[in-house]
Design an enzyme around this catalytic site. Structure first.
Site, mmCIF file in Angstrom:
data_model
loop_
_atom_site.group_PDB
_atom_site.id
_atom_site.type_symbol
_atom_site.label_atom_id
_atom_site.label_comp_id
_atom_site.label_asym_id
_atom_site.label_seq_id
_atom_site.Cartn_x
_atom_site.Cartn_y
_atom_site.Cartn_z
ATOM 1 N N GLU A 329 60.312 -101.011 -35.124
ATOM 2 C CA GLU A 329 60.565 -102.339 -35.689
ATOM 3 C C GLU A 329 61.339 -103.217 -34.719
ATOM 4 O O GLU A 329 62.269 -103.931 -35.115
ATOM 5 C CB GLU A 329 61.330 -102.231 -37.014
ATOM 6 C CG GLU A 329 60.613 -101.429 -38.076
ATOM 7 C CD GLU A 329 61.415 -101.346 -39.371
ATOM 8 O OE1 GLU A 329 62.641 -101.113 -39.309
ATOM 9 O OE2 GLU A 329 60.818 -101.531 -40.437
ATOM 10 N N CYS A 419 64.594 -105.711 -47.775
ATOM 11 C CA CYS A 419 65.592 -106.534 -47.094
ATOM 12 C C CYS A 419 65.159 -107.990 -46.960
ATOM 13 O O CYS A 419 65.992 -108.901 -47.050
ATOM 14 C CB CYS A 419 65.903 -105.947 -45.719
ATOM 15 S SG CYS A 419 64.446 -105.647 -44.698
#
Length: 647
Positions: A329, A419
């Site tokens: 990521e 998130c």
């Protein structure tokens, strides 16, 4: 030191604009849609400390599925409090109050406050700082408490948070009996510095500084890097490693491969890296504004600038997205910027671009340079706003530039690691604080305008009020009208950003012969503003333009842009397009024309771009069919068959 999470209250979006419509959608729809997701998923009740079926799921290692739930609640509370300030809602207010009561009741006698390590593994506290997010969760609870205190004017949430911070400070630090650790996922650092600024709590400042300076110390704990030391304490097999680590001990994933002052390139997980830089910038800003002297100010400012430059110049997509590699990521090598999964990457997480906006805002307090505000605006319009559906109910986590069969670009109503949705909510809740910064000292007031929209700011200047109002159709044209109201006893300086794509070209009316332009900001001195309470600037450069990737990326692709907007086409609504437009060719020599349009069924308007493109046979590399295409904020129309798409 001004924080946008506080100064947003001085700004009112007082007229129609693209940003106001987005804020209104989030305030009326998104906050409640996310509240429903919190309830449906079990997050809402998690602080009741009852067993939840998800706790039995051991399929993920080393991060169980529910490990982030504290942070999801903290972020939602934070965003909800910002939105309540602008528009009261009884349902949201009730939910915040209930959540705060549950959080208070969940705190352990010693101050500990974490759901997973209270209910599921109570004997495993602080045993895996590298992976298991205790400190990350604490950071978002701190930020939630700050927003709660600011709105409700009480310490019902702040009280348990301060107690928790004291516990954390006793566990981590340079003392012989303390853990010489730092968070695997940076976030608490920036939260602690905000806490210090709001409360003067010295433990918060000392802990943040320690986490920042200790990171990457190769001899931190018993002569070892802390993450290696704790791994041995757990008795982990040497053959075990988290999935994001391509090899064992690849600590660049969480920016622990070297002390920050020794890092020359930005590495690893993009959100972690940028959150860490925000905290570094905050340490320096606190020194800059006289809030707290910092002995290593110059060294850490240089480090922050070095890593910012590496990120923006060599590791950022044309949209402002960062994070090329899905496996961790995050960042890849310099200039490695694949545009989709088929090409080997393009993760570009929504939270990462939000973090870049936060970092850019901090850097502007250290150096008023439009290169920071330009990136802040680029991310806002092209990597953040696009991550939410028009109705405010669906979101993207990954933002590819080129869709693929294996990993299609689609929006979802929620995520297991949730998130991004509440991050969007809290950003837009405090968006007014990003438009400008301002202040007053020694009879001089200043307003530095970073973002253009229709809005008004009002602030105190020696017991009197200064008001600056802007009105514009930005981002569709560059005409911005201003109205300044300031007492005669105050000299008011206004600085206006000149975006890099404008090439510094503007028209100011009435003209100002004393105006100066430096580092992308046009300064209007008090001699001008005292005579002209109303003035207008037209930012040039809104003609359509083509953008090409840096030649080192080795990509033969072409983007279209106009003003701050990057245009694209999508195939989501066109099943006949089987190759995701990889067989569509445009030329920077083709004429581009503009059309004004509205989104079907709404009063939302935009500017479309029309150009000529070709469809080619990818097998024989011959141009077969000339098509007329219309690209707008994602819309393409083809004569036969007809097609369009959205960004």
């Amino acid at each position: 030191m001004p924080y946008p999470q506080v100064t947003y209250k001085d700004t009112v979006f007082n007229g129609p604009s693209l940003l106001k419509r987005q804020k209104t959608t989030i305030s009326q729809v998104t906050v409640k849609a996310q509240l429903k997701q919190l309830r449906d998923s079990g997050r809402y009740d998690c602080f009741k400390l009852q067993w939840h079926p998800v706790y039995d799921d051991k399929s993920m290692w080393p991060v169980p599925k529910s490990l982030f739930w504290d942070s999801d609640i903290g972020k939602w509370i934070e965003g909800a409090c910002y939105l309540l300030f602008e528009s009261y809602d009884a349902e949201v207010d009730t939910a915040v109050r209930e959540l705060v009561d549950m959080i208070r009741s969940a705190q352990q006698e010693d101050g500990y406050l974490n759901v997973y390590f209270t209910v599921v593994e109570p004997d495993a506290r602080w045993s895996n700082i590298r992976d298991q997010h205790e400190l990350y969760n604490a950071g978002h609870l701190i930020e939630g408490a700050l927003a709660h205190r600011e709105y409700y004017k009480n310490d019902l949430l702040m009280e348990p948070i301060l107690k928790y911070v004291k516990l954390i400070r006793s566990v981590f630090g340079p003392g012989q009996s303390q853990r010489h650790a730092y968070p695997g996922h940076p976030e608490i650092e920036l939260a602690l510095l905000r806490l210090y600024h709001a409360t003067g709590e010295q433990d918060a400042y000392d802990l943040a500084q320690y986490f920042i300076e200790e990171r990457g110390n190769p001899n931190g704990q018993d002569g070892q890097l802390y993450y290696d030391w704790e791994e041995k304490q757990r008795g982990d097999s040497p053959w075990m490693r988290p999935d994001p680590y391509p090899v064992a001990h690849a600590h660049w994933y969480n920016q622990a491969h070297a002390p920050i002052l020794q890092q020359k390139t930005i590495e690893g997980h993009s959100v972690r890296a940028v959150y860490l830089l925000i905290a570094v910038a905050d340490l320096v800003v606190l020194d800059e504004t006289g809030g707290k002297p910092y002995r290593s100010r110059d060294e850490y400012l240089k480090a922050a600038k070095t890593l910012w430059d590496n990120m923006v110049d060599k590791k950022m997509y044309v949209t402002g997205g960062v994070g090329a590699i899905s496996a961790w990521e995050g960042f890849g090598r310099d200039y490695f910027l694949p545009q989709g999964t088929n090409e080997g990457g393009c993760y570009a997480e929504t939270c990462a671009s939000i973090a870049v906006m936060m970092l850019a805002e901090r850097m502007l307090h250290l150096e008023l340079d439009s290169r920071y505000a330009d990136i802040m605006e680029l991310c806002l319009y092209n990597a953040v706003m696009t991550a939410m559906s028009l109705d405010g109910r669906e979101f993207t986590y990954v933002n590819q530039l080129a869709s693929s069969d294996e990993d299609k670009s689609v929006r979802h109503d929620w995520f297991e690691c949730a998130c991004c949705p509440p991050n969007l909510m809290r950003l837009f809740g405090s968006l007014g604080g990003y438009l400008w910064d301002y202040g007053y000292r020694d009879r001089v007031a200043h307003v530095n305008v970073h973002l253009y929209t229709t809005a008004k700011v009002e602030f105190d200047a020696g017991g009197e009020k200064v008001t600056l109002e802007q009105e514009t159709n930005w981002p569709w044209d560059g005409n911005v009208s201003f109205r300044l109201v300031a007492p005669s006893s105050v000299d008011t300086v206004v600085r206006l950003r000149l975006p890099a794509w404008s090439r510094g070209e503007f028209t100011l009316s009435p003209p100002c012969h004393d105006a100066t332009a430096e580092r992308g900001y046009l300064t209007l001195p008090s001699s001008y503003t005292s005579k002209h309470g109303s003035f207008e600037v037209t930012i040039h450069g809104f003609e359509p333009r083509h953008l090409s990737p840096h030649p080192y990326t080795n990509q033969n692709s072409l983007a279209m842009a106009r003003g701050p907007i990057i245009y694209c086409v999508e195939d989501a609504d066109h099943p006949w397009e089987e190759n995701h437009f990889r067989d569509v060719v445009i030329s920077d020599q083709s004429q581009v024309t503009e059309e004004k349009r509205t989104v079907d069924g709404t009063d939302e308007h935009f500017v479309a771009l029309r150009t000529v493109g070709w469809i080619r046979d990818m097998g024989v590399n011959l141009i077969l069919n000339l098509v007329e295409s219309n690209t707008l904020q994602g819309r393409i129309v083809n004569k036969a068959p007809e097609f369009d798409a959205e960004t």
